[in-house]
Scaffold this active site. Structure first.
Site: not given
Ligand code: 5GP
Ligand code: ZN
Length: 142
Positions: A102, A104
């Protein structure tokens, strides 16, 4: 198209978990991050389940970057932000928590109080830098 039964982002794409959709098309889906760094923080994800950024098909990766940038501009225009960061964590040690790749889109304000914990090391010599460079180039595969 590959999906993972227990992946939280695959569940969002299938509509099994609710999400605040910003944009979708045949390749990608974009929605509000549930715990934003700043309000309006968006996640852009491929419809297909890939874990690492290098696995994402080129057309999908291109679309993610393009749409992420356009959403960044929309964040500036709509919510008065000054800029944005595009951020992708590849691997747990890099901060990847959800193992569905993903991008951001983090809207930024000049005085938003958020700082990436960015450090700046030095190469101890030109030969060390060259050695590092050569090792990387040797493993670079397309
Ligand atoms: P990572 O740390 O893997 O780069 O980012 C994962 C992101 O996914 C985090 O910023 C977290 O807030 C978001 N996230 C995790 N679970 C959910 C969810 O169920 N719904 C949404 N909208 N965001 C989520
Ligand atoms: Zn997934």
């Amino acid at each position: 198209m590959s999906e993972e039964t227990n992946c939280i982002f695959c569940k969002i794409i299938r509509g099994e978990i609710p999400s605040a959709k910003i944009y979708e098309d045949d390749l990608i889906y974009a929605f509000l991050d549930i715990s934003p760094i700043n309000l309006g923080h968006v996640l852009v994800i491929p419809r297909q389940h890939w874990v690492g950024s290098s696995e994402i098909a080129e057309d999908v990766a291109g679309r993610m970057f393009r749409v992420g940038s356009r959403i960044g501009v929309a964040l500036k225009r709509s919510l008065d932000y000054d800029g944005f960061n595009l951020h992708l964590a590849d691997g747990a040690c890099a901060g990847q928590v959800v193992m569905h790749a993903h991008l951001h889109v983090v809207p930024r304000g000049a005085d938003d109080g958020f700082r990436w914990n960015w450090r700046q090391m030095q190469y101890s010599s030109d030969s060390v830098r060259t050695e590092i460079l050569n090792k990387i180039v040797e493993k670079l595969k397309f």
